[in-house]
Structure formats: C-alpha cells, structure tokens
Design a protein around this motif. Structure first.
Motif, PDB file in Angstrom:
ATOM      1  N   HIS A  11     -11.109   0.786   6.652  1.00 34.09           N
ATOM      2  CA  HIS A  11     -12.097  -0.142   6.085  1.00 34.09           C
ATOM      3  C   HIS A  11     -12.817   0.525   4.926  1.00 34.09           C
ATOM      4  CE1 HIS A  11     -16.243  -2.028   6.039  1.00 34.09           C
ATOM      5  NE2 HIS A  11     -15.413  -2.929   5.545  1.00 34.09           N
ATOM      6  N   HIS A  48     -12.919   4.437   8.854  1.00 38.52           N
ATOM      7  CA  HIS A  48     -13.786   3.801   7.857  1.00 38.52           C
ATOM      8  C   HIS A  48     -14.051   4.777   6.718  1.00 38.52           C
ATOM      9  CE1 HIS A  48     -15.122   0.307  10.358  1.00 38.52           C
ATOM     10  NE2 HIS A  48     -14.647   1.119  11.314  1.00 38.52           N
ATOM     11  N   CYS A  55     -16.196   3.231   4.285  1.00 40.99           N
ATOM     12  CA  CYS A  55     -17.147   2.351   3.621  1.00 40.99           C
ATOM     13  C   CYS A  55     -18.314   3.187   3.091  1.00 40.99           C
ATOM     14  CB  CYS A  55     -17.620   1.247   4.557  1.00 40.99           C
ATOM     15  SG  CYS A  55     -17.820   1.734   6.265  1.00 40.99           S
ATOM     16  N   CYS A  95     -20.700  -0.399   7.229  1.00 35.85           N
ATOM     17  CA  CYS A  95     -20.588  -1.521   8.147  1.00 35.85           C
ATOM     18  C   CYS A  95     -21.139  -1.116   9.519  1.00 35.85           C
ATOM     19  CB  CYS A  95     -19.131  -1.978   8.256  1.00 35.85           C
ATOM     20  SG  CYS A  95     -18.055  -0.792   9.083  1.00 35.85           S
ATOM     21  N   ALA A 151     -19.116   1.428  11.619  1.00 35.20           N
ATOM     22  CA  ALA A 151     -19.152   2.825  11.181  1.00 35.20           C
ATOM     23  C   ALA A 151     -20.504   3.483  11.443  1.00 35.20           C
ATOM     24  CB  ALA A 151     -18.817   2.900   9.693  1.00 35.20           C
TER      25      ALA A 151
HETATM   26 ZN   LIG Z   1     -16.644   0.358   7.686  1.00 34.59          ZN
END
Ligand SMILES: [Zn+2]
Length: 243
Positions: free
Chosen positions: A115, A171, A173, A179, A182
């Motif tokens: 992600h 992740h 991100c 997010c 995470a």
């Molecule tokens: Zn994430």
C-alpha cells in the motif's frame, strides 16, 4: 569507493575537443563499474582511445565505508522479515527514490502488494506511457513489476496498490498521512540503512546528500494562509511606486 556516486554512461558530454562525465545518484557497485567497460557510449574512454577532461561526481560517500551491495542488503532484509509470523504487517519507510528493488523483492517474499499513498502511486504510474491506462505499456524495465503490465490484452497489477485492505501485509504509505492499518502498534517498522558499519551500527541514509523528502508530499502553500501568500506575491511582483 564512491558510495552513491553514479556513472551514467549516457551523460558523457563531448564538444570543442573536450569530454566530461556528469554522474547522477546511484550505488556504484562492482557489477555496475564492470559493465562500463562494454557500454558502447563510453568504450572509447574505458579502452584508452579518448580521455575524459573532467568527471563530476556525487560525493556523498567518498570515505572508505564498507558498503554491502544492494542485493546483499535485500537478502539480509528478507532473512529478517521471514522470522516474523505470516500475519505480520510491515511498514517500510521509503522517503526517497531508489527503493524500487526492495519493494519488488519484499512484495514477492511476503506474497502481498504494497500500500502506497496516492502521491507515490501517481509518481510511479507515470512509468507507463499513459499513466491513466492500466493497459498502457511500461517505459522502463522496473515499471511492470511496480505498476503492472498488459499481456494478451489482459491487465496485470503491479506490486504497488492504493488499497489498504487486510490482505496487504506491507505498507509504504506516507509517514504524515499513514493509513489506519499502518498506524497499528503491532506493525513492524522497517527503516532502511545504507550500510552495516564494522562496529555493528547501521548507517542511516536520510539526510545524507539531500533528497530525503522526494517521496514525501509537502504542501508548498499553507491552506488558509492566502493573505500572507498574496502579500508576498504583491510585494515581489508589483514594486512600490516611486515617490
Ligand atoms: Zn498504508
């Protein structure tokens, strides 16, 4: 050894009887240096037919630091990741470009997409000829693994995704806009280093040579601060009338 100095053969510039080599930012590993000898763009220079007048180097690392190769570093990371239970969620902090091979290797090992925030995904989607079409052809060798490819009119996803579903184990991100998955306290944080030093410590990359926020989206103008911005703009663009 030049730590991250790059030798980009395409950046040999010749003219007026002179030749310079302008380098970029890459980990200058033995295989890379060896490959120069048979690169057609620089073969005249590597075989003594011509001489470079100047070489411009990225000198972030010019000390005698025992750098491991990227493959050695990735293998070490995969060994450590494999020690965790299969339901472990990881967050890999990628604040700059250059971790694409790590993403691809981790995604394969964990059997999971990664992600990333919309900003990163948009940056990497530009590696397709048409970034808005999942059927578009890639424009560099890494692109298919990262953002997908087309085979027999069928689109195949890459390892990067905008989905933060429960099936995603990895992740990357953005730290400031992580997010919910995470953010959980049991997420294992992977912080990259550029080398294992002889005293057992890791050489952290961030801040070395700049570029530490390439992949971190920063707002350039604070929202809601338009009066200050406009004041500056007006001061810069409209000089005061002479009295
Ligand atoms: Zn994430």
């Amino acid at each position: 050894m030049l730590g991250v100095a790059a030798w980009l053969p395409d950046t040999v510039i010749e003219g007026d009887g002179s030749a310079i080599l302008y380098t970029g930012d890459i980990r200058s590993e033995p295989w890379f240096v060896n490959s120069l000898s048979h690169n057609p763009n620089v073969v005249e220079f590597t075989h003594g037919l011509k001489t470079l007048d100047k070489v411009y180097l990225d000198t972030s690392f010019t000390k005698n630091v025992p750098f491991q190769t990227k493959a050695e570093g990735i293998a070490e990371l995969l060994r450590k990741v494999a020690q965790y239970p299969e339901d472990t969620i990881f967050h890999f902090q990628a604040w700059t470009y250059g971790y694409e091979d790590v993403w691809i290797a981790l995604s394969k090992a964990l059997k999971s997409q990664i992600h990333v925030d919309d900003y990163k995904l948009k940056v990497y989607s530009s590696l397709r000829a048409n970034e808005l079409s999942e059927y578009s052809n890639p424009i560099c060798p890494e692109a298919p693994a990262l953002v997908g490819f087309k085979c027999a009119n069928k689109a195949h996803a890459g390892c990067l995704t905008s989905s933060a579903s429960s099936r995603v184990r990895l992740h990357s991100c953005e730290k400031g806009n992580m997010c919910d998955a995470a953010k959980r306290p049991n997420v294992v944080r992977i912080v990259p280093i550029v080398a294992n030093l002889s005293d057992g410590t890791g050489l952290v990359e961030i801040g070395v040579g700049g570029g530490g926020d390439d992949l971190v989206k920063e707002t350039e103008i604070a929202q809601g601060d338009w009066p200050t911005f406009l004041k500056r703009f007006l001061v810069l663009k409209i000089p005061a009338r002479p009295r």
